[in-house]
Write a protein that holds these residues in place. Sequence first.
Motif, short mmCIF file in Angstrom:
data_model
loop_
_atom_site.label_atom_id
_atom_site.label_comp_id
_atom_site.label_asym_id
_atom_site.label_seq_id
_atom_site.Cartn_x
_atom_site.Cartn_y
_atom_site.Cartn_z
N THR A 177 57.62 68.67 46.91
CA THR A 177 56.12 68.36 47.65
C THR A 177 56.39 67.33 48.43
OG1 THR A 177 55.81 66.88 45.70
CG2 THR A 177 55.31 69.00 45.06
N ASN A 178 55.29 66.96 49.11
CA ASN A 178 55.14 65.94 50.14
C ASN A 178 55.89 65.86 51.17
OD1 ASN A 178 52.85 65.15 48.19
ND2 ASN A 178 54.21 63.81 46.99
N GLY A 179 56.68 64.69 51.44
CA GLY A 179 57.77 64.74 52.64
C GLY A 179 58.78 65.44 52.38
N ASN A 180 59.16 65.39 50.93
CA ASN A 180 60.51 66.31 50.68
C ASN A 180 60.28 67.58 51.02
OD1 ASN A 180 62.68 66.87 48.21
ND2 ASN A 180 62.97 64.90 49.39
N ALA A 181 59.23 68.22 50.54
CA ALA A 181 58.87 69.66 51.15
C ALA A 181 59.01 69.71 52.74
CB ALA A 181 57.64 70.25 50.61
N LEU A 182 58.54 68.92 53.49
CA LEU A 182 58.57 69.07 54.92
C LEU A 182 59.98 69.00 55.42
CD1 LEU A 182 57.32 69.03 57.80
CD2 LEU A 182 56.88 66.50 57.61
N ALA A 183 60.71 68.06 54.76
CA ALA A 183 62.25 67.84 55.23
C ALA A 183 62.86 69.15 55.00
CB ALA A 183 62.94 66.65 54.45
N ALA A 184 62.53 69.68 53.82
CA ALA A 184 63.20 70.95 53.33
C ALA A 184 62.85 72.15 54.14
CB ALA A 184 62.92 71.41 51.75
N ARG A 185 61.77 72.28 54.46
CA ARG A 185 61.19 73.29 55.34
C ARG A 185 61.82 73.42 56.70
NH1 ARG A 185 57.35 76.72 53.87
NH2 ARG A 185 56.47 76.29 51.79
N LEU A 186 62.17 72.00 57.32
CA LEU A 186 62.64 71.90 58.73
C LEU A 186 64.12 72.27 58.50
CD1 LEU A 186 60.78 68.51 59.74
CD2 LEU A 186 60.71 70.85 60.88
N PHE A 187 64.78 71.55 57.34
CA PHE A 187 66.13 71.91 57.24
C PHE A 187 66.51 73.15 57.35
CE2 PHE A 187 70.05 70.93 54.36
CZ PHE A 187 70.96 70.94 55.28
N ARG A 188 65.58 74.18 56.45
CA ARG A 188 65.82 75.62 56.35
C ARG A 188 65.57 76.45 57.67
NH1 ARG A 188 68.59 78.67 53.40
NH2 ARG A 188 69.17 79.02 55.71
N SER A 189 64.76 75.78 58.42
CA SER A 189 64.32 76.33 59.69
C SER A 189 65.56 76.29 60.62
CB SER A 189 63.06 75.71 60.36
OG SER A 189 61.87 75.94 59.59
N ALA A 190 66.22 74.99 60.65
CA ALA A 190 67.24 74.75 61.46
C ALA A 190 68.46 75.51 61.05
CB ALA A 190 67.59 73.20 61.28
N LEU A 191 68.71 75.75 59.81
CA LEU A 191 69.75 76.68 59.44
C LEU A 191 69.40 78.05 59.74
CD1 LEU A 191 70.37 75.18 55.71
CD2 LEU A 191 71.77 74.75 57.78
N ASP A 192 68.26 78.58 59.63
CA ASP A 192 68.07 79.96 60.32
C ASP A 192 68.13 80.09 61.52
OD1 ASP A 192 67.23 80.44 57.41
OD2 ASP A 192 64.78 80.31 57.75
N LEU A 193 67.93 79.15 62.29
CA LEU A 193 68.30 79.07 63.80
C LEU A 193 69.48 78.97 64.41
CD1 LEU A 193 64.83 77.80 64.96
CD2 LEU A 193 65.49 80.14 65.35
#
Length: 574
Positions: free
Chosen positions: A208-224
């Motif tokens: 949750t919170n900023g940890n969720a934001l960091a995880a979602r950005l990390f996942r997006s970077a890996l996907d790309l």
Amino acid sequence: MTESLTCDVLVVGSGAGGMAAAVAAAARGLSVIVAEKDRHVGGTTALSGGFLWVPNNPVSRRDGIEDSADAVRTYLRHEAGNHYNPETVEAFIAAGPEAVEFFETKTAVQFEPASAFSDYHPDAPGGRPGGRSIKAQPYRAQGLGVELKRLRPPLPELTFVGLMIGSGPELKHFFNATRSIGSAAYVAGRLAAHARDLLLNGRGMLLTNGNALAARLFRSALDLGVDVRTEAPALRLLRDGAAVTGAVLGAGSGEVAVQARHGVVLAAGGFPQDKARRRRMFPHDHDNAGHFSPAPAGNTGDGLRLGEAVGAAVEDGYPNAAAWVPVSRVPRKDGSWGVFPHFIDRAKPGLIAVLENGRRFVNEANSYHDFIQALFAATGKGKPAKAWLVVDQPFLRRFGLGFVKPFPVPVGPQIRSGYLKSGQTLAALAHAAGIDAGGLEATVAAWNRDMAAGEDRAFGKGSTAYNRFNGDPEFQPNPCLAPIAQGPYYAVEVVVGDLGTFAGLRCDGHARVLDAEGAPIPGLYAAGNDAASIMGGNYPGGGITLGPALTFGYIAARHMAGAAQRAPHPAEAA
């Protein structure tokens, strides 16, 4: 050198600003390397509350919020004062909604509204009672697969038995678990799911919170296909003439020279752990004994030093060099100290903050940044900037205090550790905490006289939409006010911390780093806390670090992608 690499974009740092730049650049077809100094990805973002202040964003519009660019300009002019920068503010106002839409539609980053979350000064010209802040949706950690081990965990002081508790409605359920059947059922469900995650995975899996934001950005970077490198500090920038063309990274026992065809983005998290710069820029920390930051230990000003080495200018004239927050120091079992940021408890009904003389000095429900500015004004130069949060037994049982959890979690361990001071009477509490007893007794007596009328005549606690948002609506007529009348009494000492630094590299509206003459340094960009805050050293609302970080990371990527289509890198054209 042990290795030489070439990419289109090199990003230094993996918080929201750096990852936003990396993801947005990769989505435009550019090859990207992210160089993270730490062994974990996420920077300060992963430790944060996760709110992003982005006016006119599409998430809030879907929730029925109406805003205007003129109102935002008016508000930021009022907040930034003489440090208002029309170019960067206009860039933020225009690109913020576009950035949010991009991440929502093109990446794994998904947001949810926080429409009741007020600006911190809602009664100021252009201020709003809500709708400018959003936050990342919770994220199941399984989505990162084996890469989860590289995501920075949250601050342990902000979890409960390892459970991350989301801001807003979820947190209210935990506060009300002993008084509401619905909240009790919700909390029981969350704890059961967390226990199941611990059994199966050895850790909590709902981020949750900023940890969720960091995880979602990390996942997006890996996907790309972004090459995310950890334990890879940027040692120095590479140049060809005036243009920045890459950087040298540390890599185990060797070095890697990375040539970046279209730009380098500095997003290394500012300087909250740079003791030398703090001594120069934090008046309360001239001896490095007065400031306690929850930021990662690696945020030591690397981006600013790299920029300065190639002629970049650092903004050093803001009235506040950082986003201040009151923190309490939490003794850990291993002998180290944790840091607990006091975001919400100060607004709850039945809490006051006092100085060593026992007197109040502030509207406790104001923003954390405003709270510390008032503390500075009350203590003056040369004196330790510290205060005590004082409550009674009913408050502690209902809300907890700082790291102390509400009933039924026992408080004995926190009393024995010295974190929580206690006394059967106010005088006994004052003796335990080192507060003047007469001053504290007089202050509490004056406070209690005001309670019958539901008005804090001394400082106006509960007088704004932001105050009331963090209060408790069951307490009327003012959700921030209640007597302090039933012992035992308790106190926690708070000192000065930060949520990120404001004084960073001067940039233009394209996120390009500027030199001392105000000219862009070719090939060099900055985002996040490495860039000078567009808020002019003030704190207008929840998420004014992450909102601009995401936006200017996006702006930097957009500019580099446009430059890649228009012309070769400046060094290649020479």
